[in-house]
Design an enzyme around this catalytic site. Sequence first.
Site, PDB file in Angstrom:
ATOM      1  N   GLU A  38      11.710  -5.186 -14.289  1.00 46.13           N
ATOM      2  CA  GLU A  38      12.438  -4.121 -15.005  1.00 46.13           C
ATOM      3  C   GLU A  38      13.278  -4.610 -16.185  1.00 46.13           C
ATOM      4  OE1 GLU A  38      14.628  -2.093 -11.926  1.00 46.13           O
ATOM      5  OE2 GLU A  38      12.815  -1.541 -10.833  1.00 46.13           O
ATOM      6  N   GLU A  61       4.328  -0.837  -6.202  1.00 51.42           N
ATOM      7  CA  GLU A  61       5.347  -0.170  -5.366  1.00 51.42           C
ATOM      8  C   GLU A  61       4.977   1.295  -5.305  1.00 51.42           C
ATOM      9  OE1 GLU A  61       9.377  -1.094  -6.576  1.00 51.42           O
ATOM     10  OE2 GLU A  61       8.846  -3.152  -7.084  1.00 51.42           O
TER      11      GLU A  61
HETATM   12  C1  XIL Z   1      14.508  -0.838  -3.282  1.00 52.49           C
HETATM   13  C2  XIL Z   1      14.434  -0.982  -1.765  1.00 52.49           C
HETATM   14  O1  XIL Z   1      13.308  -0.295  -1.302  1.00 52.49           O
HETATM   15  C3  XIL Z   1      15.688  -0.460  -1.116  1.00 52.49           C
HETATM   16  O2  XIL Z   1      15.683  -0.734   0.275  1.00 52.49           O
HETATM   17  C4  XIL Z   1      16.926  -1.078  -1.763  1.00 52.49           C
HETATM   18  O3  XIL Z   1      18.082  -0.485  -1.215  1.00 52.49           O
HETATM   19  C5  XIL Z   1      16.906  -0.889  -3.252  1.00 52.49           C
HETATM   20  O4  XIL Z   1      15.698  -1.417  -3.782  1.00 52.49           O
HETATM   21  N1  XIL Z   1      12.221  -1.149  -7.838  1.00 52.49           N
HETATM   22  C6  XIL Z   1      12.042  -2.347  -7.193  1.00 52.49           C
HETATM   23  C7  XIL Z   1      12.329  -2.460  -5.743  1.00 52.49           C
HETATM   24  O5  XIL Z   1      11.557  -3.302  -7.823  1.00 52.49           O
HETATM   25  O6  XIL Z   1      12.804  -3.734  -5.404  1.00 52.49           O
HETATM   26  C8  XIL Z   1      13.297  -1.397  -5.286  1.00 52.49           C
HETATM   27  O7  XIL Z   1      13.416  -1.491  -3.867  1.00 52.49           O
HETATM   28  C9  XIL Z   1      12.856  -0.027  -5.737  1.00 52.49           C
HETATM   29  C10 XIL Z   1      12.750   0.033  -7.222  1.00 52.49           C
END
Ligand code: XIL
Length: 365
Positions: free
Chosen positions: A155, A260
Site C-alpha cells: 500500500e 486478499e
Molecule cells: C487486516 C487484518 O485482517 C485485521 O485482522 C487487522 O486488524 C488489520 O489488518 N490490507 C492488508 C491486510 O494488507 O494486512 C489487512 O489485514 C487488510 C487490508
Amino acid sequence: MKQTWLLLATAAMLTACTEKHATTLKEAFQHDFYIGTAMNVPQIFEIDKAESDLVATHFSAIVAENCMKSEEIHPEKDRYFFDEADAFVAFGEKHGMFITGHTLVWHSQLAPWFPYDEAGNKVSREEMIARLKEHISTVVGRYKGRIKGWDVVNEAILDDGSLRMTPFLEIIGEEYLELAFRFAHEADPEAELYYNDYSMSSPAKRERVVQLVRDLKAKGLRIDGVGMQGHMGMDYPDVAEFEKSIEAYAAEGVKVMITEWDISALPTIRQGAEISDTVSYMQAMNPYAEGMPAEAEEAWNERVRTFMDLFLKHSDKISRVTAWGVTDRTSWLNNWPMPGRTNYPLLFDRENNLKPVMQEYLNRK
Ligand code: XIL
C-alpha cells in the site's frame, strides 16, 4: 423389484458422478492457480481446530493475516517475536503449501518505535535505512528457502497514483521502495518478491504500479509479482477496470495474484481497505445480523461467479488467488470499517461449510 433396480442404478450413477468431482478447493483449481487463505493465530496453533482443518484440507497456499507485520514480529527495536510466525511456517510446510510472508514495509501496523529515536524524535535518513535493512534481513533471513514469496511493500500508492506519505517516504524519500526490494533480495535470493495494494483497478493507481514495476526492473532489481488485494463489495470494483489491471500488470512480465479476496455482502461504507479509516456502529448498516435473505445471497453468489470466472479466464496470468480468511465467522470485515457487523464475505459460512457457489466449481471438475 423393478423399482429396487432403478434405485440401485441411480445410486450407482450418482456415485460415478461424485467420484469425478473435485472434493476440495485445491483439487478444483490445481491446474489454474494456487488457492490460498490468510491464517489468524488461533488457526495457526490449531486452537480453532475446525478452521485449521479447513485450511489443511482445502488450500494450497497460506499467508499470515497479522503475525508477520512489524508491530507483531518486531515489537521493540532490539526484540523480535517469532513464535507465531514460526508456527505459521511450520503449518505450511507440514501441509506442503506455498507460503507467503506479509508484509515487510507498511504504514499500518508499523511497530511504533520504528521511525523514532529514544528522545521521541524522528530518526535520521541514515538510521531509517539501517533499521529498514536490519528488519528485512532478519525477518526474510530467518525463513530463507522456506517462505517462497514476500509482500515486500504494501500500500505505498494512493488511489490517485501519488505516493502515500508514510514514515518511510518522509524520512528516506522515494528510494525506500527500491531499497526494500534490494534488501529482501539480498536476504533470500531465491524468494519471489511482490508489490501488494488495494483498489488496484483504479486507472491512476494502475498506471503508477506499472511505473513502479518498470522502475524496479530498470534498476536491475527483482520483482516477481503484483498482488491485487481484492477487497470487494457488491458495487465495486468495476469488473472491466479490474480486468484491465490484470492485463496491464501481466503485460509487464510479472505474475498477478489476487492476494486478499473477500466480497462484503453489506452496504458499502468504504471502498478500498485503509484500515485506520473506520466509523462507529450504525444498525442500518448491519441488515443481515440474523442471516442473509435468499435474494441477497444469490446476488452475492453472482458476484463471486463474476470474479471467479474472470480469474479462471486469466489463469495463465494469475498464479494465486488467496481469500482473506477462512469462514465468515472470523473475517476481519465483521469489524472493519464498522465494528460489530455480521458479514458474509468468504468462501466458507459460519458453520464451516463450503458455500454452494464454490461447490459449483468443485462439481465442474
Ligand atoms: C487486516 C487484518 O485482517 C485485521 O485482522 C487487522 O486488524 C488489520 O489488518 N490490507 C492488508 C491486510 O494488507 O494486512 C489487512 O489485514 C487488510 C487490508
